[in-house]
Design a protein around this motif. Structure first.
Motif, mmCIF file in Angstrom:
data_model
loop_
_atom_site.group_PDB
_atom_site.id
_atom_site.type_symbol
_atom_site.label_atom_id
_atom_site.label_comp_id
_atom_site.label_asym_id
_atom_site.label_seq_id
_atom_site.Cartn_x
_atom_site.Cartn_y
_atom_site.Cartn_z
ATOM 1 N N SER A 282 0.758 -0.787 0.239
ATOM 2 C CA SER A 282 -0.384 0.464 0.099
ATOM 3 C C SER A 282 0.979 1.153 0.065
ATOM 4 O O SER A 282 0.671 2.125 -0.541
ATOM 5 C CB SER A 282 -1.054 0.046 1.098
ATOM 6 N N THR B 219 -6.473 -5.415 -0.528
ATOM 7 C CA THR B 219 -5.217 -4.652 -0.317
ATOM 8 C C THR B 219 -5.440 -3.763 -1.975
ATOM 9 O O THR B 219 -4.828 -2.371 -2.426
ATOM 10 C CB THR B 219 -3.568 -5.434 -0.309
ATOM 11 N N ILE C 157 -5.778 0.382 -3.364
ATOM 12 C CA ILE C 157 -5.117 0.920 -3.495
ATOM 13 C C ILE C 157 -5.729 1.823 -5.110
ATOM 14 O O ILE C 157 -5.220 2.753 -5.452
ATOM 15 C CB ILE C 157 -3.194 0.072 -4.326
#
Length: 280
Positions: free
Chosen positions: A192, A240, A244
Protein backbone atom coordinates in the motif's frame (compact mmCIF):
# COMPACT_ATOMS: atom_id res chain seq x y z
CA UNK A 1 -21.73 -8.62 -6.76
CA UNK A 2 -20.67 -8.52 -10.39
CA UNK A 3 -18.05 -11.16 -11.11
CA UNK A 4 -14.55 -9.75 -11.62
CA UNK A 5 -12.95 -9.86 -15.04
CA UNK A 6 -10.36 -12.66 -14.93
CA UNK A 7 -7.46 -13.24 -17.31
CA UNK A 8 -5.92 -16.66 -17.91
CA UNK A 9 -2.25 -15.71 -17.73
CA UNK A 10 -0.14 -17.61 -20.23
CA UNK A 11 0.79 -20.65 -18.11
CA UNK A 12 -2.80 -21.18 -16.95
CA UNK A 13 -3.84 -22.27 -20.45
CA UNK A 14 -0.47 -23.57 -21.68
CA UNK A 15 -0.76 -27.24 -20.74
CA UNK A 16 2.34 -29.38 -20.34
CA UNK A 17 5.07 -26.81 -20.68
CA UNK A 18 6.93 -24.61 -18.22
CA UNK A 19 9.26 -21.61 -17.90
CA UNK A 20 12.88 -22.15 -18.98
CA UNK A 21 12.30 -25.47 -20.69
CA UNK A 22 14.36 -25.81 -23.88
CA UNK A 23 11.09 -24.94 -25.60
CA UNK A 24 8.25 -23.19 -23.82
CA UNK A 25 5.86 -24.03 -26.66
CA UNK A 26 2.40 -25.10 -25.56
CA UNK A 27 1.06 -28.44 -26.82
CA UNK A 28 -2.16 -26.55 -27.60
CA UNK A 29 -2.26 -24.22 -30.59
CA UNK A 30 -3.25 -20.62 -29.98
CA UNK A 31 -6.66 -20.89 -31.62
CA UNK A 32 -7.61 -23.81 -29.38
CA UNK A 33 -6.55 -21.83 -26.33
CA UNK A 34 -8.56 -18.80 -27.40
CA UNK A 35 -11.64 -20.95 -27.95
CA UNK A 36 -11.34 -22.78 -24.62
CA UNK A 37 -10.51 -19.65 -22.61
CA UNK A 38 -13.57 -17.90 -24.01
CA UNK A 39 -15.84 -20.90 -23.49
CA UNK A 40 -14.85 -21.22 -19.83
CA UNK A 41 -15.75 -17.65 -18.97
CA UNK A 42 -12.48 -15.70 -18.98
CA UNK A 43 -12.04 -12.17 -20.32
CA UNK A 44 -8.63 -12.69 -21.92
CA UNK A 45 -5.38 -14.63 -22.01
CA UNK A 46 -1.64 -14.45 -22.38
CA UNK A 47 0.95 -16.02 -24.69
CA UNK A 48 4.64 -16.70 -24.26
CA UNK A 49 7.15 -15.91 -26.99
CA UNK A 50 7.52 -19.44 -28.38
CA UNK A 51 3.75 -19.63 -28.90
CA UNK A 52 3.74 -16.27 -30.64
CA UNK A 53 6.48 -17.30 -33.02
CA UNK A 54 4.51 -20.40 -33.96
CA UNK A 55 1.46 -18.23 -34.67
CA UNK A 56 3.50 -15.87 -36.85
CA UNK A 57 4.94 -18.80 -38.84
CA UNK A 58 1.58 -20.52 -39.31
CA UNK A 59 -1.78 -18.74 -39.28
CA UNK A 60 -0.33 -15.25 -38.73
CA UNK A 61 -1.21 -12.61 -36.15
CA UNK A 62 -4.10 -11.13 -38.14
CA UNK A 63 -5.98 -14.43 -38.09
CA UNK A 64 -5.38 -14.89 -34.37
CA UNK A 65 -6.50 -11.31 -33.70
CA UNK A 66 -9.71 -12.01 -35.60
CA UNK A 67 -10.29 -15.15 -33.53
CA UNK A 68 -9.72 -13.24 -30.30
CA UNK A 69 -12.22 -10.56 -31.30
CA UNK A 70 -14.83 -13.07 -32.48
CA UNK A 71 -14.46 -14.94 -29.19
CA UNK A 72 -15.27 -11.67 -27.39
CA UNK A 73 -12.04 -11.70 -25.41
CA UNK A 74 -10.98 -8.18 -24.50
CA UNK A 75 -7.50 -8.55 -23.01
CA UNK A 76 -4.26 -9.98 -24.40
CA UNK A 77 -0.80 -9.96 -22.84
CA UNK A 78 2.51 -11.26 -24.21
CA UNK A 79 5.77 -12.29 -22.56
CA UNK A 80 8.70 -12.46 -21.72
CA UNK A 81 11.83 -10.41 -22.33
CA UNK A 82 14.91 -10.39 -20.13
CA UNK A 83 18.43 -9.05 -20.64
CA UNK A 84 17.07 -5.67 -21.78
CA UNK A 85 19.42 -3.72 -19.46
CA UNK A 86 22.57 -5.24 -21.00
CA UNK A 87 24.71 -3.92 -23.85
CA UNK A 88 25.21 -7.15 -25.79
CA UNK A 89 21.91 -6.88 -27.67
CA UNK A 90 21.17 -10.61 -27.56
CA UNK A 91 17.75 -9.80 -26.10
CA UNK A 92 16.82 -7.49 -28.97
CA UNK A 93 15.29 -10.15 -31.23
CA UNK A 94 12.97 -11.28 -28.44
CA UNK A 95 11.89 -7.72 -27.73
CA UNK A 96 11.26 -6.92 -31.40
CA UNK A 97 9.20 -10.09 -31.80
CA UNK A 98 7.15 -9.19 -28.73
CA UNK A 99 6.59 -5.65 -30.03
CA UNK A 100 5.35 -7.06 -33.33
CA UNK A 101 2.99 -9.49 -31.61
CA UNK A 102 1.72 -6.89 -29.14
CA UNK A 103 0.93 -4.40 -31.86
CA UNK A 104 -0.81 -6.97 -34.05
CA UNK A 105 -2.86 -8.49 -31.23
CA UNK A 106 -3.62 -5.27 -29.37
CA UNK A 107 -1.86 -6.48 -26.24
CA UNK A 108 -2.35 -4.48 -23.07
CA UNK A 109 1.31 -4.89 -22.19
CA UNK A 110 4.54 -6.79 -22.79
CA UNK A 111 5.85 -8.48 -19.68
CA UNK A 112 9.55 -8.20 -18.85
CA UNK A 113 11.75 -9.43 -16.01
CA UNK A 114 15.30 -9.40 -14.77
CA UNK A 115 17.70 -12.33 -14.45
CA UNK A 116 17.80 -14.93 -11.69
CA UNK A 117 20.65 -13.32 -9.77
CA UNK A 118 21.26 -11.56 -6.44
CA UNK A 119 19.16 -8.49 -5.77
CA UNK A 120 20.84 -5.28 -6.91
CA UNK A 121 21.38 -2.22 -4.71
CA UNK A 122 21.75 0.29 -7.54
CA UNK A 123 18.79 0.85 -9.86
CA UNK A 124 20.53 3.37 -12.09
CA UNK A 125 21.75 0.84 -14.73
CA UNK A 126 18.10 -0.15 -15.35
CA UNK A 127 16.51 3.29 -15.64
CA UNK A 128 17.47 4.39 -19.16
CA UNK A 129 17.06 0.90 -20.68
CA UNK A 130 13.56 0.55 -19.23
CA UNK A 131 12.61 4.05 -20.35
CA UNK A 132 13.76 3.11 -23.86
CA UNK A 133 11.50 0.04 -23.79
CA UNK A 134 8.58 2.17 -22.63
CA UNK A 135 9.09 4.63 -25.48
CA UNK A 136 9.21 1.80 -28.03
CA UNK A 137 6.20 0.05 -26.51
CA UNK A 138 4.14 3.24 -26.62
CA UNK A 139 5.07 3.73 -30.27
CA UNK A 140 3.63 0.24 -30.94
CA UNK A 141 0.39 0.96 -29.08
CA UNK A 142 1.21 -1.00 -25.96
CA UNK A 143 3.05 -0.77 -22.62
CA UNK A 144 5.87 -2.57 -20.81
CA UNK A 145 5.27 -4.23 -17.44
CA UNK A 146 8.08 -5.31 -15.13
CA UNK A 147 7.49 -8.32 -12.89
CA UNK A 148 9.72 -8.34 -9.77
CA UNK A 149 10.88 -11.83 -8.71
CA UNK A 150 12.20 -12.67 -5.22
CA UNK A 151 14.96 -14.64 -6.94
CA UNK A 152 15.71 -11.82 -9.38
CA UNK A 153 17.78 -8.68 -9.63
CA UNK A 154 14.70 -6.53 -8.99
CA UNK A 155 13.40 -8.68 -6.17
CA UNK A 156 10.42 -6.96 -4.56
CA UNK A 157 7.44 -4.87 -5.56
CA UNK A 158 8.66 -1.84 -3.54
CA UNK A 159 12.01 -2.00 -5.34
CA UNK A 160 10.24 -2.35 -8.68
CA UNK A 161 8.07 0.64 -7.83
CA UNK A 162 11.18 2.70 -7.09
CA UNK A 163 12.51 1.82 -10.53
CA UNK A 164 9.25 2.73 -12.26
CA UNK A 165 9.23 6.04 -10.40
CA UNK A 166 12.73 6.80 -11.69
CA UNK A 167 11.83 5.76 -15.24
CA UNK A 168 8.94 8.25 -15.11
CA UNK A 169 7.18 7.16 -18.29
CA UNK A 170 3.43 6.37 -18.46
CA UNK A 171 4.04 3.26 -20.59
CA UNK A 172 6.25 1.65 -17.90
CA UNK A 173 4.60 -0.12 -15.00
CA UNK A 174 4.47 -3.24 -12.86
CA UNK A 175 2.99 -6.71 -12.80
CA UNK A 176 2.29 -7.65 -9.19
CA UNK A 177 2.21 -11.43 -8.85
CA UNK A 178 0.94 -12.49 -5.43
CA UNK A 179 3.29 -15.50 -5.26
CA UNK A 180 6.26 -13.17 -5.63
CA UNK A 181 4.79 -10.81 -3.04
CA UNK A 182 4.52 -13.30 -0.19
CA UNK A 183 7.65 -15.30 -1.06
CA UNK A 184 9.60 -12.01 -1.00
CA UNK A 185 8.17 -11.26 2.44
CA UNK A 186 6.40 -8.08 1.32
CA UNK A 187 3.51 -7.14 3.60
CA UNK A 188 0.20 -5.71 2.48
CA UNK A 189 1.13 -2.50 4.30
CA UNK A 190 4.37 -2.27 2.31
CA UNK A 191 2.40 -2.79 -0.91
CA UNK A 192 0.00 0.00 0.00
CA UNK A 193 2.84 2.37 0.80
CA UNK A 194 4.91 1.64 -2.32
CA UNK A 195 2.50 1.56 -5.28
CA UNK A 196 -0.50 3.34 -6.69
CA UNK A 197 -2.97 2.18 -9.30
CA UNK A 198 -1.33 4.19 -12.10
CA UNK A 199 1.78 1.98 -12.11
CA UNK A 200 -0.01 -1.36 -11.67
CA UNK A 201 -0.60 -2.68 -15.17
CA UNK A 202 -1.51 -6.19 -14.08
CA UNK A 203 -2.02 -8.43 -11.07
CA UNK A 204 -1.60 -12.21 -10.95
CA UNK A 205 -3.30 -14.47 -8.43
CA UNK A 206 -2.58 -17.96 -7.15
CA UNK A 207 -2.23 -19.77 -3.82
CA UNK A 208 0.67 -21.66 -2.25
CA UNK A 209 1.73 -23.74 0.72
CA UNK A 210 3.45 -22.18 3.72
CA UNK A 211 6.87 -23.69 3.02
CA UNK A 212 9.02 -23.46 -0.10
CA UNK A 213 9.80 -26.79 -1.76
CA UNK A 214 13.16 -26.77 -3.56
CA UNK A 215 14.51 -23.46 -4.78
CA UNK A 216 12.29 -20.42 -5.08
CA UNK A 217 12.24 -20.89 -8.86
CA UNK A 218 11.32 -24.58 -8.55
CA UNK A 219 8.57 -23.71 -6.10
CA UNK A 220 7.03 -21.03 -8.33
CA UNK A 221 7.27 -23.29 -11.39
CA UNK A 222 5.97 -26.52 -9.86
CA UNK A 223 3.99 -25.84 -6.68
CA UNK A 224 1.52 -23.02 -7.12
CA UNK A 225 -1.92 -23.98 -5.87
CA UNK A 226 -5.45 -23.29 -6.94
CA UNK A 227 -6.88 -20.54 -4.78
CA UNK A 228 -8.22 -22.05 -1.58
CA UNK A 229 -5.92 -25.07 -1.77
CA UNK A 230 -2.97 -23.23 -0.20
CA UNK A 231 -2.61 -21.17 2.95
CA UNK A 232 -1.97 -17.66 1.60
CA UNK A 233 -4.33 -14.72 2.18
CA UNK A 234 -5.40 -14.24 -1.42
CA UNK A 235 -8.60 -12.42 -0.44
CA UNK A 236 -6.57 -10.01 1.70
CA UNK A 237 -4.29 -9.33 -1.25
CA UNK A 238 -7.29 -8.64 -3.50
CA UNK A 239 -8.68 -6.23 -0.90
CA UNK A 240 -5.30 -4.50 -0.62
CA UNK A 241 -5.02 -4.04 -4.38
CA UNK A 242 -8.58 -2.73 -4.57
CA UNK A 243 -7.82 -0.23 -1.80
CA UNK A 244 -4.80 0.94 -3.79
CA UNK A 245 -7.19 1.57 -6.68
CA UNK A 246 -6.58 -1.41 -8.93
CA UNK A 247 -9.88 -2.48 -10.50
CA UNK A 248 -8.79 -5.33 -12.77
CA UNK A 249 -8.81 -7.25 -14.91
CA UNK A 250 -7.18 -9.82 -12.63
CA UNK A 251 -4.70 -12.30 -14.00
CA UNK A 252 -4.67 -15.86 -12.68
CA UNK A 253 -1.38 -17.74 -12.93
CA UNK A 254 -1.75 -21.38 -11.94
CA UNK A 255 1.68 -22.82 -12.61
CA UNK A 256 2.34 -26.29 -11.22
CA UNK A 257 3.27 -29.84 -12.10
CA UNK A 258 -0.27 -30.88 -11.21
CA UNK A 259 -1.97 -28.21 -13.31
CA UNK A 260 0.16 -29.05 -16.35
CA UNK A 261 -1.40 -32.53 -16.44
CA UNK A 262 -5.02 -31.39 -16.35
CA UNK A 263 -7.06 -31.39 -19.57
CA UNK A 264 -7.25 -27.85 -20.91
CA UNK A 265 -10.95 -27.17 -20.28
CA UNK A 266 -10.87 -28.79 -16.83
CA UNK A 267 -7.83 -26.77 -15.81
CA UNK A 268 -9.33 -23.51 -17.01
CA UNK A 269 -12.65 -24.10 -15.28
CA UNK A 270 -10.98 -25.08 -12.00
CA UNK A 271 -8.67 -22.07 -12.10
CA UNK A 272 -11.53 -19.67 -12.72
CA UNK A 273 -14.08 -21.02 -10.25
CA UNK A 274 -11.58 -21.30 -7.41
CA UNK A 275 -10.29 -17.76 -8.03
CA UNK A 276 -13.78 -16.33 -7.63
CA UNK A 277 -13.70 -17.43 -3.98
CA UNK A 278 -11.07 -14.73 -3.30
CA UNK A 279 -13.50 -11.94 -4.20
CA UNK A 280 -16.01 -10.95 -1.56
Amino acid sequence: MTEPALIASCWTSAGDTAPLRASELSPYDAQTRVREVSASGWEGLGFVLDDLRRVRASIGYDRLADDIRSSELTHVEVELCSGWWTDDGAWRRDWDDLLDAAQSLGASFIKIATAMAPQVDDLEPFVKPLRRLAIEAEAHGTRVALEPFPFGMIATVPQGAQLIDQVAHPAAGLIIDFWHVFRAGTSFAELSESVNADVVFGVELCDADAEVVGTLFEDTRDNRRLIGEGVQDVAGFVETMRAIGFAGPWGVEILSAEHRQRPLREGLELARTTTLSAFR
